[in-house]
Design an enzyme around this catalytic site. Structure first.
Site, PDB file in Angstrom:
ATOM      1  N   TYR A 250       0.862  -1.183   0.000  1.00 24.28           N
ATOM      2  CA  TYR A 250       0.000   0.000   0.000  1.00 24.28           C
ATOM      3  C   TYR A 250       0.901   1.237   0.000  1.00 24.28           C
ATOM      4  O   TYR A 250       2.081   1.144   0.364  1.00 24.28           O
ATOM      5  CB  TYR A 250      -0.975   0.000   1.196  1.00 24.28           C
ATOM      6  N   HIS A 297       6.055  -0.282   1.379  1.00 26.01           N
ATOM      7  CA  HIS A 297       5.714   0.703   0.359  1.00 26.01           C
ATOM      8  C   HIS A 297       6.634   0.636  -0.855  1.00 26.01           C
ATOM      9  O   HIS A 297       7.814   0.319  -0.717  1.00 26.01           O
ATOM     10  CB  HIS A 297       5.805   2.111   0.957  1.00 26.01           C
TER      11      HIS A 297
END
Ligand code: C5P
Length: 322
Positions: A250, A297
């Protein structure tokens, strides 16, 4: 003399009259131009020409790199009316950290009983220039002397533990928005706007606990309910799908903030993003070094996307010093 020039006296009189009228007219004209010019030079919101236009009509520009990704009507903030998540958003969001048996619908219902149920608008405006600085926490800010430039923007958004004390020359001292989630609430001041990113159902539970439990009173004092905005999980999914194209688990808090700024600001300036030369995530305020590969990430992809947004003239990216 008086015979040769019988009207000499009245002629002098006329000349003096004309001269004095000339002076007063000039003074009146100068005053007029000064006063009409004043609002333009003193009022920064009347400078639309300096603003970067980052809105677009996707139907008119379907092949444009930016317009293919930018969804002007995406929901930004969670409120009691839009809190029901559609199946795709719910699946995406719950897969990040699971629910631990908690019921999202009940929780969110309880939460909005505790908060003023306000509608927060993203009011990008073609005739106004709201300039925003998004300040990431990268170590590349050290020695940059970006402080005054950052402080000159209308909104200054800081993220997580990003602090100013002792670093004013490089990062500025103004904060209008603080982006945070439960694990990063340390630098909150209740005078700033607080933008809460719930990455999991448990983050909704945490906020309820803050406002209902005695032993969380000290945190509740820092989170001013009137200044709190909660980011919509659908917005997080939108950034993951459209902007990082499903790279990583994400998006990072900082990257979410950059896209968020593109939705609420007329002109976006980005500072403090980028790893060390060997790909480690470093901070200007501590000595931690986390390799990109050890985060959830897509740090490299996010950096490339911000650089592309810069080259597409949708924002201005300042790459720092180190
Ligand atoms: O480390 P932290 O998440 O608090 O930093 C805030 C944001 O700044 C990150 O989410 C990331 O987007 C950005 N950042 C970066 N490069 C670094 C450190 C932080 O791009 N070296």
């Amino acid at each position: 003399m008086a015979k040769v020039f019988p009207n000499l006296k009245s002629h002098y009189h006329n000349v003096i009259l004309l001269l004095s009228c000339g002076w007063s007219c000039t003074i009146i004209m100068i005053l007029y131009f000064e006063t009409t010019r004043m609002p333009l030079t003193r009022n920064p919101v009347s400078k639309p020409a300096a603003c970067i236009n980052h809105t677009c009509a996707p139907d008119r520009e379907p092949e444009d790199w930016f317009c293919k990704r930018y969804a002007p009507t995406v929901q930004l903030f969670l409120n009691s009316r839009n809190s029901a998540l559609n199946a795709n958003v719910s699946k995406w969001w719950m897969r990040l950290f699971g629910t631990h048996g908690a019921n999202y619908t009940t929780l969110v219902g309880n939460l909005f009983q505790l908060l003023p149920d306000k509608e927060h608008n993203s009011d990008i405006h073609p005739h106004r220039c709201r300039t925003c600085a998004v300040v990431g926490n990268s170590g590349n800010l050290l020695g940059s002397r970006y402080g005054p430039l950052i402080d000159s923007k209308s909104f200054v958004m800081r993220i997580n533990r990003g602090k100013t004390k002792g670093f004013e020359e490089d990062v500025g001292s103004k904060t209008t928005h603080r982006i945070f989630y439960p694990e990063s609430y340390w630098n909150l001041e209740n005078s700033t706007h607080l933008v809460y990113f719930p990455f999991k159902v448990a983050d909704i539970e945490w906020l309820i606990r803050v406002y209902t439990m005695e032993n969380k009173k000290n945190i509740a004092e820092k989170i001013n309910k009137d200044k709190l905005m909660i980011l919509h999980p659908g917005f997080m999914k939108y950034v993951h799908m459209n902007w990082t194209e499903s790279h990583g688990n994400y998006p990072s808090t900082g990257f979410l903030t950059v896209i968020f700024a593109l939705h609420i600001c007329d002109e976006v300036h980005v500072f403090g993003f980028g790893a060390t030369q060997n790909g480690s995530w470093h901070h200007y305020f501590d000595k931690s070094l986390t390799p990109y590969s050890k985060t959830n990430h897509p740090g490299h992809y996010e950096y490339e996307t911000i650089s592309r947004l810069h080259s597409e003239k949708k924002l201005l990216m300042y790459k720092g010093w180190t």
